[in-house]
Design a protein around this motif. Structure first.
Motif, PDB file in Angstrom:
ATOM      1  N   THR A  82       0.834  -1.203   0.000  1.00 20.52           N
ATOM      2  CA  THR A  82       0.000   0.000   0.000  1.00 20.52           C
ATOM      3  C   THR A  82       0.868   1.252   0.000  1.00 20.52           C
ATOM      4  OG1 THR A  82      -1.768  -1.150   1.169  1.00 20.52           O
ATOM      5  CG2 THR A  82      -1.750   1.271   1.295  1.00 20.52           C
ATOM      6  N   TRP A  83       1.900   1.227   0.829  1.00 22.01           N
ATOM      7  CA  TRP A  83       2.796   2.391   0.863  1.00 22.01           C
ATOM      8  C   TRP A  83       3.478   2.572  -0.495  1.00 22.01           C
ATOM      9  CZ3 TRP A  83       7.985   3.443   0.185  1.00 22.01           C
ATOM     10  CH2 TRP A  83       8.413   4.688   0.622  1.00 22.01           C
ATOM     11  N   ARG A  86       1.897   4.400  -3.889  1.00 26.06           N
ATOM     12  CA  ARG A  86       2.029   5.828  -4.138  1.00 26.06           C
ATOM     13  C   ARG A  86       3.095   6.125  -5.197  1.00 26.06           C
ATOM     14  NH1 ARG A  86       2.058   9.850   0.598  1.00 26.06           N
ATOM     15  NH2 ARG A  86       1.952  11.815  -0.503  1.00 26.06           N
ATOM     16  N   TYR A  87       4.084   5.269  -5.310  1.00 29.39           N
ATOM     17  CA  TYR A  87       5.211   5.544  -6.193  1.00 29.39           C
ATOM     18  C   TYR A  87       5.088   4.850  -7.542  1.00 29.39           C
ATOM     19  CZ  TYR A  87       7.079   7.413  -1.937  1.00 29.39           C
ATOM     20  OH  TYR A  87       7.241   8.152  -0.815  1.00 29.39           O
TER      21      TYR A  87
ATOM     22  N   THR B  23       8.875  10.818  -0.361  1.00 35.44           N
ATOM     23  CA  THR B  23       7.529  11.367  -0.564  1.00 35.44           C
ATOM     24  C   THR B  23       7.607  12.807  -1.052  1.00 35.44           C
ATOM     25  OG1 THR B  23       6.621   9.920   1.151  1.00 35.44           O
ATOM     26  CG2 THR B  23       5.341  11.871   0.575  1.00 35.44           C
ATOM     27  N   THR B  26       8.286  13.202  -4.661  1.00 36.79           N
ATOM     28  CA  THR B  26       7.208  12.939  -5.629  1.00 36.79           C
ATOM     29  C   THR B  26       6.603  14.248  -6.129  1.00 36.79           C
ATOM     30  OG1 THR B  26       5.494  12.784  -3.924  1.00 36.79           O
ATOM     31  CG2 THR B  26       6.626  10.748  -4.536  1.00 36.79           C
TER      32      THR B  26
END
Lengths: 127, 127
Positions: A82-83, A86-87, B23, B26
């Motif tokens: 899940t983390w 994002r990427y 993060t 991004t």
DNA sequence: CGCATATTTAACCTACTCGTTTTGAAACAA
DNA sequence: TTGTTTCAAAACGAGTAGGTTAAATATGCG
């Protein structure tokens, strides 16, 4: 070391022996001796690896006579995925941009490599 | 520490500051000072975090005048996801079992699919 | 109980991580 | 050149990771 759940899981995965143990456990629960057998380290070392995995929530353990069985608990890996989700767009985008770049180079001698700097300017503003 | 690529990546991800840096990246490339700003550590500490990320292949760096821009490289994260895919069936199976359990309980509420606590109860039988 | 098996814990060692402060180096401007 | 800005490297310390050997613990058998 950081003690938040995600850090514990990543830290646990950052060792080839521990990853191999998890892989082994996909074929079924196993005793410490069974898990130690493929590796060139002593059994106490494996015990500590198992403790790291247990602390990270990646295995659970039960007793069977004098042995202790380790059982794979994959839920934390799902949270890792899940983390990582994002990427995913960024490696997708990398491929798209590479395709675009190659297409541009193929059609004409192109000259705007500073597109990445434009992105950096966007990143200047915080929030 | 293990030096194989996957271990380097997991090790790099096992720190909240480094994950936060990724993060942040991004949203676009950033200088060291920009990346350091949100954190309560000194600039050299951020420099070393960036070196860890770079060694893991998670960022690349370019110069812009006296500054150095960090750029997110997501490819290693894709490889992490590939590694994790092997385990997806196991948390899927957990969910099937969870569904069975909930079907057995079958009574009061069926609102959130987010009751991972039930899994934790099952997995964390620590004592 | 006494003994064997399976595993954990204790004690110790080496090496690394992550933070600090201080110093050095690269790019650029005057 | 000198000075400024931005960052990296060096040197150091506290804490941790991961390995070892040796001792302790839990379970089951006779």
């Amino acid at each position: 070391m950081a003690t938040d759940p995600l850090s514990l899981v990543f830290q646990a995965l950052a060792d080839p022996i521990r990853r191999a143990i998890l892989t082994r456990l996909t074929t079924g629960d196993a005793t410490v001796a069974e898990l130690a057998e493929p590796f060139d380290v002593t059994q106490p070392a494996i015990s500590r690896h198992l403790k790291v995995l247990e602390t990270a929530g990646l295995i659970s353990r039960t007793r069977r006579a004098t042995a202790r069985l380790s059982h794979l608990e994959a839920e934390p890996l799902r949270e890792v995925t899940t983390w990582l989700a994002r990427y995913q767009q960024f490696w997708d985008e990398s491929h798209e941009r590479l395709d675009e770049l190659l297409a541009a180079l193929q059609s004409k001698r192109q000259d705007d490599p500073d597109r990445t700097d434009a992105v950096a300017e966007k990143g200047n503003g915080h929030g």
